[in-house]
Design a protein around this motif. Structure first.
Motif, short mmCIF file in Angstrom:
data_model
loop_
_atom_site.label_atom_id
_atom_site.label_comp_id
_atom_site.label_asym_id
_atom_site.label_seq_id
_atom_site.Cartn_x
_atom_site.Cartn_y
_atom_site.Cartn_z
N MET A 1 0.85 -1.18 0.00
CA MET A 1 0.00 0.00 0.00
C MET A 1 0.89 1.24 0.00
N THR A 2 0.64 2.12 -0.91
CA THR A 2 1.41 3.36 -1.02
C THR A 2 0.57 4.53 -0.54
N PHE A 3 1.21 5.39 0.23
CA PHE A 3 0.54 6.59 0.72
C PHE A 3 1.01 7.80 -0.07
N SER A 4 0.07 8.69 -0.32
CA SER A 4 0.44 9.94 -0.99
C SER A 4 1.28 10.79 -0.04
N ALA A 5 1.92 11.81 -0.58
CA ALA A 5 2.73 12.71 0.24
C ALA A 5 1.87 13.37 1.32
N GLU A 6 0.65 13.73 0.98
CA GLU A 6 -0.25 14.35 1.95
C GLU A 6 -0.63 13.37 3.06
N GLN A 7 -0.90 12.13 2.70
CA GLN A 7 -1.22 11.11 3.71
C GLN A 7 -0.02 10.86 4.63
N GLN A 8 1.16 10.84 4.04
CA GLN A 8 2.36 10.64 4.86
C GLN A 8 2.56 11.79 5.84
N ARG A 9 2.30 13.03 5.39
CA ARG A 9 2.39 14.19 6.29
C ARG A 9 1.36 14.07 7.41
N ASP A 10 0.13 13.70 7.06
CA ASP A 10 -0.91 13.55 8.07
C ASP A 10 -0.54 12.49 9.11
N LEU A 11 0.04 11.39 8.66
CA LEU A 11 0.46 10.34 9.58
C LEU A 11 1.58 10.84 10.50
N LYS A 12 2.52 11.61 9.96
CA LYS A 12 3.59 12.19 10.78
C LYS A 12 3.03 13.16 11.81
N VAL A 13 2.03 13.94 11.41
CA VAL A 13 1.40 14.88 12.34
C VAL A 13 0.72 14.11 13.47
N GLN A 14 -0.05 13.08 13.12
CA GLN A 14 -0.74 12.30 14.15
C GLN A 14 0.25 11.62 15.09
N ARG A 15 1.33 11.11 14.54
CA ARG A 15 2.36 10.49 15.37
C ARG A 15 2.98 11.54 16.30
N GLY A 16 3.25 12.72 15.76
CA GLY A 16 3.82 13.80 16.57
C GLY A 16 2.91 14.20 17.71
N ILE A 17 1.61 14.26 17.44
CA ILE A 17 0.63 14.60 18.50
C ILE A 17 0.63 13.52 19.57
N ARG A 18 0.59 12.26 19.16
CA ARG A 18 0.59 11.17 20.14
C ARG A 18 1.86 11.19 21.00
N GLN A 19 2.98 11.57 20.39
CA GLN A 19 4.24 11.57 21.12
C GLN A 19 4.33 12.66 22.18
N VAL A 20 3.51 13.70 22.08
CA VAL A 20 3.56 14.78 23.08
C VAL A 20 2.41 14.70 24.09
N GLU A 21 1.61 13.67 24.02
CA GLU A 21 0.47 13.59 24.94
C GLU A 21 0.88 13.60 26.40
N ASP A 22 1.97 12.94 26.75
CA ASP A 22 2.43 12.97 28.14
C ASP A 22 2.70 14.40 28.60
N LYS A 23 3.30 15.20 27.72
CA LYS A 23 3.56 16.60 28.07
C LYS A 23 2.26 17.36 28.28
#
Length: 149
Positions: A1-23
């Motif tokens: 499965m290939t993700f578009s550049a926009e989908q990859q950005r969205d996934l990075k954003v969601q990962r980034g949000i999850r990574q700061v939840e403790d903060k």
């Protein structure tokens, strides 16, 4: 499965949000633990003047209905004008929330956007605001009713 550049950005954003939840949790818990606002009195049956979870949830609802952190801060300031439950002045819970929205949360949103190569900083910021306030509503419930765990 290939993700578009926009989908990859969205996934990075969601990962980034999850990574700061403790903060986010730490920042709002620190705000509730170390600022001035109407807190429940221990062993008191009459805590009418304490800040209620429902009032905090109203703030969460406002954040859910807007894409603007300024609208959230405006509603909070309106609540401060109505009564003293949120505290007043530089050491108040209300001021700390505004400071976190403009400081910690905005900076974190910018960092997430930069690392994900996203131009959606405002959307990331309001998502962080929503989560921060939601965690605050939960922690306030604990402070008001659940400290006997």
């Amino acid at each position: 499965m290939t993700f578009s550049a926009e989908q990859q950005r969205d996934l990075k954003v969601q990962r980034g949000i999850r990574q700061v939840e403790d903060k986010l949790v730490q920042w709002i818990q620190d705000a509730l633990d170390n600022t001035q606002y109407s807190k429940p009195e221990k062993n008191s049956k009459n805590n009418r003047d304490k800040l209620e979870e429902s009032q905090f949830r109203n703030l969460v609802r406002v954040s859910d209905t807007t894409e603007s952190s300024e609208v959230v801060k405006n509603f909070l300031r309106y609540q401060v004008g109505r009564d003293r439950k949120w505290g007043r002045g530089p050491q108040s819970l209300a001021e700390r929330i505004v400071t976190d929205i403009d400081g910690n949360l905005r900076t974190t949103a910018q960092n997430i956007a930069n690392s994900a190569d996203s131009s959606h900083t405002n959307e990331i910021h309001i998502e962080l605001v929503r989560r921060y306030l939601g965690y605050g509503a939960r922690y306030l419930k604990y402070l008001n009713d659940g400290q006997s765990i």
